[in-house]
Scaffold this active site. Structure first.
Site, PDB file in Angstrom:
ATOM      1  N   GLY B 128      -6.837  -7.866   4.544  1.00  0.00           N
ATOM      2  CA  GLY B 128      -5.806  -8.584   5.288  1.00  0.00           C
ATOM      3  C   GLY B 128      -5.699 -10.026   4.870  1.00  0.00           C
ATOM      4  N   ASP B 195      -9.874   4.018   3.166  1.00  0.00           N
ATOM      5  CA  ASP B 195      -9.246   2.693   3.130  1.00  0.00           C
ATOM      6  C   ASP B 195     -10.223   1.671   2.531  1.00  0.00           C
ATOM      7  OD1 ASP B 195      -7.044   0.789   4.217  1.00  0.00           O
ATOM      8  OD2 ASP B 195      -8.901  -0.043   5.013  1.00  0.00           O
ATOM      9  N   LYS B 199      -9.949  -0.392  -1.237  1.00  0.00           N
ATOM     10  CA  LYS B 199     -10.128  -1.845  -1.348  1.00  0.00           C
ATOM     11  C   LYS B 199     -11.280  -2.176  -2.289  1.00  0.00           C
ATOM     12  CE  LYS B 199      -8.208  -2.666   3.248  1.00  0.00           C
ATOM     13  NZ  LYS B 199      -8.522  -2.722   4.690  1.00  0.00           N
ATOM     14  N   GLY B 297      -3.696  -5.659  11.499  1.00  0.00           N
ATOM     15  CA  GLY B 297      -2.648  -6.198  12.350  1.00  0.00           C
ATOM     16  C   GLY B 297      -1.471  -6.684  11.530  1.00  0.00           C
TER      17      GLY B 297
END
Lengths: 404, 404
Positions: B128, B195, B199, B297
């Site tokens: 993020g 996930d 990454k 988010g």
């Protein structure tokens, strides 16, 4: 500059020798130190250097056409500025870790970089190994940024950790910091907050695009901390840390200062202990980012200098983009802080115009106030506040812009 | 590209709408969204868009000569790859947050960038709002780097935090994560570790210059965690976190894997809770650096995409320098791990060749082993290890390279 980097190094103290060691460890760096300029070539050193590397004549580096990068890690500010500006005027890129020099001369140095189309990199100057400058310049390069706040000085933090976590007294903690090489040659630089201040000045240029003169920023250190302050913090289950911060109050205004702070256990910086640095970057949308790493010592600083050296392999330079932004915010000291003020003989409420006193404690040994005071008032009375019987700490809370 | 950025946006879900909101907040960005390609233009949305902005035809963006940047935030991997590769082939730079697509196709995408001299940026794809990729690429771009390890998935971390710190049960914690919009459309993606794996693949390209296929990396998630595992961790005063790591074993070899880990309170990642991500970068000289921020988010991801958009204003691109380094390390699974294995009906020591058993606990309810096992053995038996009665967690310690 995609060929080999040939470095002229100014200064061969703790950090200079660290750079020498770090470069020996890396096989893909394509950088080597060609000459090293020191004050005394005959001084006994721990590192074996090939003959002819050391010189005491800056011209041996500045006039050597073979040298394409100057790395400056001198301890003093003004001699460093002479060398760095001479190099930039000759179009030689420079890497510097000298925060005192940078904080005093950044506007001229930015102008020199523009005029001679040459790079000056200094990520190592702020927070040792944490890449704060580079991230503010490249990654947080937008209007979302609201605040940069952190523990920027490893040695004062080391001392406070020894005092708070290990029950040592202040003087023996200071001595230990010096023995371990965490304290600068002049310890007052660390302890009175000036090292943090210089870093904050540099950070603010890259955070908000605004240069503020060091003398215009309220800076208060930890040298007058007293057993009663430590007891106070222990009773309240908080720590006292030396914190530097720059905070946007609105789109138009920001404030900044360096002072001890009462830190609650829930804050990220509460657990930044020993010689570590920790920086919180707060912005709209991403909330808080926290970066944490070794802030003092020979090799962490040297590894950061290495990152700047590597960046030159790819012609990296700071663009100072934010200095060209529309509507840059203005620096203000018109902001009200809540502070803890401990005193014994000085009559603090006579010295300082307090807006409101929230708590007052008086005892045989020492007294304290919790009060609201304007930052501009702290600056106006800063000399009086340096009396040995006074200690001041910020109690963080939302603070309003009082100029608007 | 120093003029205004005109964006063609693919995808207008949580992250796409976040980008729209973030761009509205910034006055110095010089970027605007011109067209948005979605599957269904008639779907009811919370954002008021000017007429004609939405389209369901990718060609309306790819063939518009006015659009000079494509931002791709589609949820699916293969359609995204088609769009991104089509854009790169046309010489249009792309910003993407699509880790599944990147992890599967990075070698082709790097080749496309080289061939068409065009940039693909994807800092938003990993962690993020934390700038991990950019820092690995630019700042830690030298031989000193030894390890990158962290909590890379916000939703599984949120679930584990609810379970460990708030005493919730696993199922209600998962539902809560989905309600708050932290979980991806397919929760197994987060919970089974994929996930984090994607990454990690991207991080490894920028950390060590080596691409490893996702299928070659041991990946184990948290979906089989059980009350007895939580009780075990509580008794030992540790937490269980889902951790991804890439570690250099020597100058020549490195290993990587994603699995739950027994985390001691003294480790930095111990206090990375809720939807936060935390990454530890370890190197020679600078020891450990820790970066911490919101990992899931809409707005945190959007602010990271904004940083990539801003970088394009200055023509930034990843150079993939480390892929050209001499003596890049090789990926190995020939390394011994110490693991906690909880099981009930499966006879684990029949399924798995254990090098040595250190502890064995047998009870009516469930059993566990603490044992040394080769990573290659875990990969060979990974299907059997996904039985619902088995849970596996790494117990970190120094691990030796068993191939040398």
């Amino acid at each position: 500059m995609n060929s080999k980097i040939k470095i002229g190094l100014f200064g061969f103290g703790t950090v200079g020798q660290g750079i020498y060691k770090v470069l020996e460890k890396t096989k893909n760096t394509h950088a080597e130190i060609k000459r090293i300029c020191v004050r005394d070539v005959n001084k006994k050193r721990n590192v074996d250097l090939p003959a002819g590397v050391l010189t005491d004549n800056p011209a041996d580096i500045l006039d050597d056409p073979d040298i394409n990068l100057i790395v400056e890690v001198i301890d003093k500010g003004e001699p460093a500025f002479k060398i760095v500006s001479a190099a930039l005027e000759k179009g030689i890129p420079v890497v510097s870790g000298n925060k005192a020099m940078l904080a005093a001369h950044l506007p001229e140095l930015i102008e020199l970089q523009r005029r001679h189309n040459v790079a000056l990199l200094y990520d190592a100057s702020s927070c040792g190994s944490i890449p704060v400058i580079r991230n503010l310049e490249e990654y947080y390069d937008n209007d979302l940024l609201l605040e940069v706040k952190g523990i920027l000085n490893g040695s004062s933090n080391f001392i406070l950790s020894r005092v708070f976590d290990h029950g040592e007294d202040y003087d023996s903690a200071l001595r230990r910091a010096q023995e371990l090489g965490f304290a600068e040659s002049d310890p007052s630089f660390d302890i009175e907050g000036f090292d943090s201040l210089f870093k904050l000045i540099i950070i603010t240029v890259h955070a908000l695009g605004v240069y503020v003169r060091p003398d215009d920023v309220f800076t208060y250190g930890i040298s007058t901390i007293h057993d009663s302050d430590i007891r106070y913090a222990r009773e309240k289950r908080v720590k006292i840390k030396l914190v530097a911060q720059v905070v946007k109050l609105s789109d138009d205004r920001f404030t900044m200062f360096v002072m001890p702070e009462i830190v609650q256990p829930s804050r990220y910086i509460y657990s930044v202990d020993d010689e570590y640095n920790g920086v919180v970057i707060r912005g709209e949308c991403y909330d808080r980012q926290f970066m944490f790493g070794k802030g003092a010592g020979s090799l962490p600083t040297a590894s950061s200098i290495l990152s700047d050296i590597m960046a030159r392999l790819h012609d990296y330079r700071y663009e100072y983009k934010k200095m060209n932004y529309e509507g840059r915010p203005e620096y203000t000291t018109g902001v009200e802080l809540r502070v803890y003020i401990r005193y014994s003989t000085t009559n603090v409420s006579h010295v300082l115009r307090l807006n409101r006193v929230h708590e007052q404690f008086i005892s045989d040994e020492s007294n304290y106030l919790i009060a609201d005071v304007d930052l501009s008032e702290l600056i106006a009375k800063r000399d009086a506040l340096r009396a040995p019987d006074i200690f001041l700490a910020n109690i963080p809370r939302f603070f309003a812009d009082r100029d608007n």
